[in-house]
Design a protein around this motif. Structure first.
Motif, PDB file in Angstrom:
ATOM      1  N   THR A 293      -1.118  -4.862   8.908  1.00  0.00           N
ATOM      2  CA  THR A 293      -0.869  -4.729   7.467  1.00  0.00           C
ATOM      3  C   THR A 293      -1.874  -5.535   6.665  1.00  0.00           C
ATOM      4  O   THR A 293      -2.468  -5.038   5.699  1.00  0.00           O
ATOM      5  CB  THR A 293       0.565  -5.199   7.130  1.00  0.00           C
ATOM      6  N   MET A 294      -2.078  -6.789   7.046  1.00  0.00           N
ATOM      7  CA  MET A 294      -3.019  -7.638   6.318  1.00  0.00           C
ATOM      8  C   MET A 294      -4.449  -7.144   6.479  1.00  0.00           C
ATOM      9  O   MET A 294      -5.241  -7.163   5.521  1.00  0.00           O
ATOM     10  CB  MET A 294      -2.889  -9.083   6.795  1.00  0.00           C
ATOM     11  N   LYS A 295      -4.782  -6.669   7.678  1.00  0.00           N
ATOM     12  CA  LYS A 295      -6.141  -6.168   7.914  1.00  0.00           C
ATOM     13  C   LYS A 295      -6.445  -4.970   7.021  1.00  0.00           C
ATOM     14  O   LYS A 295      -7.492  -4.934   6.352  1.00  0.00           O
ATOM     15  CB  LYS A 295      -6.295  -5.785   9.384  1.00  0.00           C
ATOM     16  N   ILE A 296      -5.551  -3.994   6.986  1.00  0.00           N
ATOM     17  CA  ILE A 296      -5.776  -2.801   6.172  1.00  0.00           C
ATOM     18  C   ILE A 296      -5.801  -3.154   4.690  1.00  0.00           C
ATOM     19  O   ILE A 296      -6.690  -2.729   3.945  1.00  0.00           O
ATOM     20  CB  ILE A 296      -4.688  -1.736   6.444  1.00  0.00           C
ATOM     21  N   THR A 297      -4.815  -3.942   4.266  1.00  0.00           N
ATOM     22  CA  THR A 297      -4.684  -4.251   2.839  1.00  0.00           C
ATOM     23  C   THR A 297      -5.889  -5.003   2.310  1.00  0.00           C
ATOM     24  O   THR A 297      -6.510  -4.604   1.310  1.00  0.00           O
ATOM     25  CB  THR A 297      -3.409  -5.068   2.585  1.00  0.00           C
ATOM     26  N   PHE A 298      -6.226  -6.100   2.963  1.00  0.00           N
ATOM     27  CA  PHE A 298      -7.283  -6.950   2.419  1.00  0.00           C
ATOM     28  C   PHE A 298      -8.665  -6.346   2.619  1.00  0.00           C
ATOM     29  O   PHE A 298      -9.569  -6.583   1.814  1.00  0.00           O
ATOM     30  CB  PHE A 298      -7.179  -8.351   3.013  1.00  0.00           C
ATOM     31  N   THR A 299      -8.840  -5.541   3.664  1.00  0.00           N
ATOM     32  CA  THR A 299     -10.099  -4.815   3.803  1.00  0.00           C
ATOM     33  C   THR A 299     -10.267  -3.827   2.661  1.00  0.00           C
ATOM     34  O   THR A 299     -11.344  -3.709   2.067  1.00  0.00           O
ATOM     35  CB  THR A 299     -10.167  -4.077   5.156  1.00  0.00           C
ATOM     36  N   ALA A 300      -9.190  -3.104   2.348  1.00  0.00           N
ATOM     37  CA  ALA A 300      -9.239  -2.139   1.243  1.00  0.00           C
ATOM     38  C   ALA A 300      -9.526  -2.838  -0.078  1.00  0.00           C
ATOM     39  O   ALA A 300     -10.342  -2.367  -0.883  1.00  0.00           O
ATOM     40  CB  ALA A 300      -7.912  -1.377   1.161  1.00  0.00           C
ATOM     41  N   VAL A 301      -8.882  -3.970  -0.312  1.00  0.00           N
ATOM     42  CA  VAL A 301      -9.067  -4.696  -1.571  1.00  0.00           C
ATOM     43  C   VAL A 301     -10.496  -5.219  -1.696  1.00  0.00           C
ATOM     44  O   VAL A 301     -11.115  -5.151  -2.770  1.00  0.00           O
ATOM     45  CB  VAL A 301      -8.052  -5.855  -1.668  1.00  0.00           C
ATOM     46  N   ILE A 302     -11.055  -5.717  -0.600  1.00  0.00           N
ATOM     47  CA  ILE A 302     -12.413  -6.273  -0.637  1.00  0.00           C
ATOM     48  C   ILE A 302     -13.443  -5.169  -0.858  1.00  0.00           C
ATOM     49  O   ILE A 302     -14.369  -5.310  -1.665  1.00  0.00           O
ATOM     50  CB  ILE A 302     -12.707  -7.039   0.663  1.00  0.00           C
TER      51      ILE A 302
END
Length: 224
Positions: A19-28
């Motif tokens: 969850t954190m990998k997908i979310t923060f990659t998308a945000v960055i």
């Protein structure tokens, strides 16, 4: 709930990491493209502004789950073309489809946040920069963008949190993120406390992020 945590903690932890990998990659990734789109959004020329405005209106005006379905299931309609150009391997992976949908959604929101911040920059500072001979590029780099990001910083943090919570919809396309793993555990145990445990994990992640973002905001205020 203690039994759920004891027996399934590694599974839920793996889901939380995804969850954190997908979310923060998308945000960055979205943050990289949000700045040039925000600048185009503030231009007077209609042919620059209108395409960005249409993009923002679509992704802010439609549900995230609909956007996710359009990317994941809609790409299947173009399978021959995607195979021909070598992109079918990307789109058939649900994690990649979720990442793309989340990136586009976050990009629309971040662009609009930055657009508002750019237009809220004090006109006196801009005129002062022009008075000492700053060109447009230097003006943006030295005055407009630092002030705009300072104004937009709280709203950008809220966007990250909303994306983190909204990422739970990825489980509907078989992504084994935190919610996907929670649904799988529930299907095996029929213990409703599984969802309460997942909610606690989401709360811990968002609380940690909020604390970190506040520290960054304080640092930004001290710097400026």
């Amino acid at each position: 709930m203690l039994n759920i945590i004891q027996n399934y903690a590694p599974v839920l932890l793996d889901g939380a990491m995804l969850t954190m990998k997908i979310t923060f990659t998308a945000v960055i990734i979205a943050a990289v493209f949000a700045l040039p789109l925000a600048i185009l959004r503030t231009r007077q020329e209609r042919y620059f502004r209108l395409p960005v405005q249409v993009f923002i209106s679509f992704f802010r005006g439609t549900p995230l789950i609909a956007q996710l379905f359009l990317v994941y299931y809609g790409s299947g309609q173009f399978r021959p073309f995607l195979m021909e150009v070598g992109l079918w391997g990307f789109f058939r992976d649900p994690v990649n489809s979720a990442l793309l949908a989340f990136t586009l959604n976050s990009l629309a929101y971040q662009t609009e946040i930055l657009r508002g911040a750019i237009q809220s920059v004090n006109g006196g500072a801009i005129e002062a920069g022009r008075a000492i001979g700053m060109k447009a590029t230097l003006l943006y780099r030295r005055i407009i963008m630092p002030l705009a990001y300072r104004l937009a910083f709280p709203a950008l943090g809220n966007e990250c949190i909303l994306m983190l919570k909204g990422s739970a919809v990825a489980s509907v396309i078989t992504v084994m993120d935190l919610m996907g793993q929670t649904r799988r555990v529930f299907s095996q145990t029929f213990d409703i406390s599984t969802y309460f445990a997942a909610a606690c994990v989401y709360l811990l992640i968002t609380t940690g992020f909020v604390l970190l973002w506040r520290q960054l905001e304080r640092h930004l205020i001290r710097v400026h």
